[in-house]
Design an enzyme around this catalytic site. Structure first.
Site, PDB file in Angstrom:
ATOM      1  N   ASP A  53      -4.387 -30.049  58.358  1.00 50.66           N
ATOM      2  CA  ASP A  53      -4.529 -28.793  57.612  1.00 50.66           C
ATOM      3  C   ASP A  53      -4.077 -27.612  58.465  1.00 50.66           C
ATOM      4  O   ASP A  53      -3.369 -26.718  57.997  1.00 50.66           O
ATOM      5  CB  ASP A  53      -5.992 -28.572  57.199  1.00 50.66           C
ATOM      6  CG  ASP A  53      -6.479 -29.547  56.146  1.00 50.66           C
ATOM      7  OD1 ASP A  53      -5.765 -29.750  55.151  1.00 50.66           O
ATOM      8  OD2 ASP A  53      -7.577 -30.104  56.314  1.00 50.66           O
TER       9      ASP A  53
ATOM     10  N   ILE B 205     -12.516 -32.430  60.723  1.00 50.05           N
ATOM     11  CA  ILE B 205     -13.762 -31.704  60.495  1.00 50.05           C
ATOM     12  C   ILE B 205     -14.933 -32.517  61.025  1.00 50.05           C
ATOM     13  O   ILE B 205     -15.018 -33.727  60.809  1.00 50.05           O
ATOM     14  CB  ILE B 205     -13.954 -31.409  58.995  1.00 50.05           C
ATOM     15  CG1 ILE B 205     -12.834 -30.510  58.483  1.00 50.05           C
ATOM     16  CG2 ILE B 205     -15.302 -30.728  58.741  1.00 50.05           C
ATOM     17  CD1 ILE B 205     -12.948 -30.139  57.031  1.00 50.05           C
TER      18      ILE B 205
ATOM     19  N   ASP C 143      -8.796 -30.952  51.068  1.00 50.14           N
ATOM     20  CA  ASP C 143      -8.943 -29.723  50.292  1.00 50.14           C
ATOM     21  C   ASP C 143      -8.741 -28.437  51.086  1.00 50.14           C
ATOM     22  O   ASP C 143      -9.037 -27.352  50.585  1.00 50.14           O
ATOM     23  CB  ASP C 143     -10.317 -29.680  49.609  1.00 50.14           C
ATOM     24  CG  ASP C 143     -11.484 -29.794  50.587  1.00 50.14           C
ATOM     25  OD1 ASP C 143     -11.241 -29.831  51.803  1.00 50.14           O
ATOM     26  OD2 ASP C 143     -12.639 -29.853  50.125  1.00 50.14           O
TER      27      ASP C 143
ATOM     28  N   GLU D 124      -8.411 -37.919  55.072  1.00 44.11           N
ATOM     29  CA  GLU D 124      -9.506 -37.646  54.134  1.00 44.11           C
ATOM     30  C   GLU D 124      -9.774 -38.773  53.151  1.00 44.11           C
ATOM     31  O   GLU D 124     -10.930 -39.042  52.797  1.00 44.11           O
ATOM     32  CB  GLU D 124      -9.220 -36.345  53.380  1.00 44.11           C
ATOM     33  CG  GLU D 124      -9.432 -35.076  54.192  1.00 44.11           C
ATOM     34  CD  GLU D 124      -8.251 -34.694  55.057  1.00 44.11           C
ATOM     35  OE1 GLU D 124      -8.266 -33.605  55.647  1.00 44.11           O
ATOM     36  OE2 GLU D 124      -7.295 -35.507  55.157  1.00 44.11           O
TER      37      GLU D 124
END
Length: 276
Positions: A129, A70, A157, A149
């Site tokens: 993910d 991300i 998450d 993470e």
């Protein structure tokens, strides 16, 4: 008219194959996942899912890497409490934001068509993910992975902690998630995260093409049904799973696809199925 995306590119190299390539397309940022990605990705998958000319989706990364995770700007903006003086309201808004991001990844499983991950270079954090939600995963020898993470002060998450244990086993998933360590394509194969490792990116692309086109040539009812039943079976006992597939096949088994598949085998010819 073809939709233009900021973070994605859809490529159809062979319109007759039923295979379409969906590229994460921010190569200068190593395909880091921006806020735009989380809006565009489910939209793109939905359009491919509804397209009767698409039987299989290959998910790949443009440039030298699959996905570096991300975008930190996306993380910082989501976690900025300055927009609300009320802690409870900020927490509620943050929860909705996390659910929004999660839904974008879950869209891979919600796509009826099989999604094959073609991984080269980095596959880190949010990249994990994504691939754990894919149906099949292949990588090149240069690929490397990290459940990153924990190293940026957060609990993963977007699905890794829920999906990875069912793929590599609980103990392996716990070790990878707690250490955040980097592991190779060959170790990913040993763990069962990927089905096969190819020597080069070129061989990876060719190998994925062969597999994808092979699946795309099969009965679309059988393929989409197999994906749906397998995903549901993760949450069911064997007895419940058998009951579910009995119900599924009672609705889908008697079809022209079954007749065509049997006839093709008897006549020793390639089966031709109607679009879905």
């Amino acid at each position: 008219m073809e939709v233009k995306y900021k973070t994605l590119e859809i490529v159809n190299t062979n319109p007759n194959s039923g295979v379409v390539y969906l590229y994460l397309n921010r190569p200068s940022q190593r395909n880091a996942l921006s806020r735009d990605f989380f809006s565009e990705f489910p939209e793109a998958l939905s359009s491919l899912d509804q397209n009767p000319n698409v039987n299989v989706v290959v998910l790949a990364g443009a440039g030298s890497h699959f996905c570096s995770g991300i975008d930190l700007k996306t993380l910082s903006s989501a976690a900025d409490p300055a927009s609300s003086a009320d802690r409870g309201r900020f927490a509620e808004r943050l929860r909705r934001e996390i659910k929004f991001l999660q839904d974008a990844i879950t869209a891979i499983e919600q796509c009826r068509k099989p999604v094959i991950a073609l991984v080269h270079g980095a596959c880190i954090g949010g990249g994990i993910d994504i691939i754990t939600a894919c149906d099949i995963r292949f990588c090149s020898k240069d690929a490397f992975f990290s459940v990153k993470e924990v190293d940026v002060g957060m609990t993963a998450d977007l699905g890794t902690l829920q999906r990875l244990p069912t793929i590599v086993g609980f103990g392996n998933a716990m070790e990878l998630a707690l250490t955040g360590r980097r592991f190779s394509g060959s170790e990913a194969k040993e763990l069962g995260l990927v089905s096969r490792v190819f020597v080069s990116k070129e061989e990876l692309e060719e190998g994925v093409r062969v597999v994808a086109e092979g699946i795309a040539a099969k009965s679309p009812l059988a393929v989409t049904g197999t994906k749906a039943v397998l995903l549901r079976s993760r949450e069911q006992t064997v007895e419940q799973g058998l009951d579910y597939v009995a119900t599924w096949n009672s609705a889908m088994l008697i079809s022209d696809d079954l007749t065509e598949a049997v006839s093709a085998q008897i006549q020793k010819r390639k089966a031709v199925f109607a679009k879905l």
